[in-house]
Design a protein around this motif. Structure first.
Motif, short mmCIF file in Angstrom:
data_model
loop_
_atom_site.label_atom_id
_atom_site.label_comp_id
_atom_site.label_asym_id
_atom_site.label_seq_id
_atom_site.Cartn_x
_atom_site.Cartn_y
_atom_site.Cartn_z
N ILE A 187 -19.25 0.20 12.46
CA ILE A 187 -19.61 0.54 11.08
C ILE A 187 -19.73 2.05 10.93
N GLY A 188 -20.44 2.70 11.86
CA GLY A 188 -20.62 4.14 11.74
C GLY A 188 -19.33 4.92 11.80
N LEU A 189 -18.49 4.61 12.78
CA LEU A 189 -17.26 5.38 12.97
C LEU A 189 -16.20 5.08 11.92
N VAL A 190 -16.02 3.80 11.61
CA VAL A 190 -14.97 3.43 10.65
C VAL A 190 -15.32 3.92 9.25
N VAL A 191 -16.57 3.75 8.86
CA VAL A 191 -16.97 4.23 7.52
C VAL A 191 -16.77 5.73 7.43
N HIS A 192 -17.21 6.46 8.44
CA HIS A 192 -17.03 7.91 8.38
C HIS A 192 -15.56 8.29 8.33
N GLN A 193 -14.76 7.69 9.20
CA GLN A 193 -13.35 8.09 9.28
C GLN A 193 -12.61 7.81 7.98
#
Length: 207
Positions: free
Chosen positions: A172-178
């Motif tokens: 969730i953290g990485l995909v949302v940011h990217q």
């Protein structure tokens, strides 16, 4: 990159309303300048001009643009931490899908800033050891909370709830940011639905 804490600390903590208003104006101007010009060209002169303050006044509050960017990063992270803490201390829906949707939506809501500003903050900004420690500590707390939730929830069918918690928090953290920081962000509603479906497929498939 990590940075000397002294070099990125604000110089002045406002005690009066007028001084605090000036500081808020500098931060708002910096967000605009970094989003429009990027980190390298986001100079303190441009920030001061956008904030309608003298360069000398700006330096009374912040020693350099790194300190300003760290303040913006800290506020961004604090908003995300506060929202996540609210989930840990409050009630969540019974449905696993709705729980995951809450997690995903919260992450998206914390990434609604200008995509260019998000890229500058998270990819080019300096990192103090203190800030990195805070991020690591919060991540551990979030994983522990999600692990406990997965271990007890009847819809979760993964073999190892702890590994699942780490994967879901990181995803969730990485995909949302990217995807939110991309030059062409995905439609928010579509993005939310697809990410929830992907995570649900992983959590509810027996192995």
């Amino acid at each position: 990159m990590t940075a000397d804490r002294r070099a990125i600390q604000p110089r002045k903590q406002p005690r009066q309303a007028r001084a605090e208003a000036t500081r808020q104006r500098i931060l708002a101007a910096a967000a605009h300048v970094f989003a429009e010009f990027g980190y390298a060209a986001g100079t303190t002169n441009r920030i001061a001009e956008q904030a309608r303050v003298s360069i000398g006044s700006l330096y009374q509050y912040y020693p350099n643009k790194d300190a300003i960017l760290v303040e913006l990063m800290t506020r961004h992270l604090d908003a995300g931490f506060a929202a996540a803490d609210g989930h840990q201390n409050g009630e969540l829906p019974d449905s696993l899908e709705e729980i995951i949707r809450v997690f995903v939506r919260t992450a998206i809501d914390n990434h609604l800033d200008d995509p260019q500003l998000l890229r500058v903050m998270m990819e080019q900004g300096p990192r103090s050891h203190e800030l990195l420690d805070r991020i690591s500590r919060h991540e551990r707390e979030q994983i522990a909370h999600v692990h406990d939730l997965f271990a007890r929830h009847p819809e979760v069918r993964v073999a190892d709830p702890y590994v699942a918690a780490r994967l879901v928090v990181a995803t969730i953290g990485l995909v949302v940011h990217q995807l939110r920081a991309a030059p062409d962000p995905v439609d928010t509603g579509r993005f939310e639905g697809e990410l929830v479906a992907m995570i649900m497929g992983y959590l509810t498939t027996a192995r």
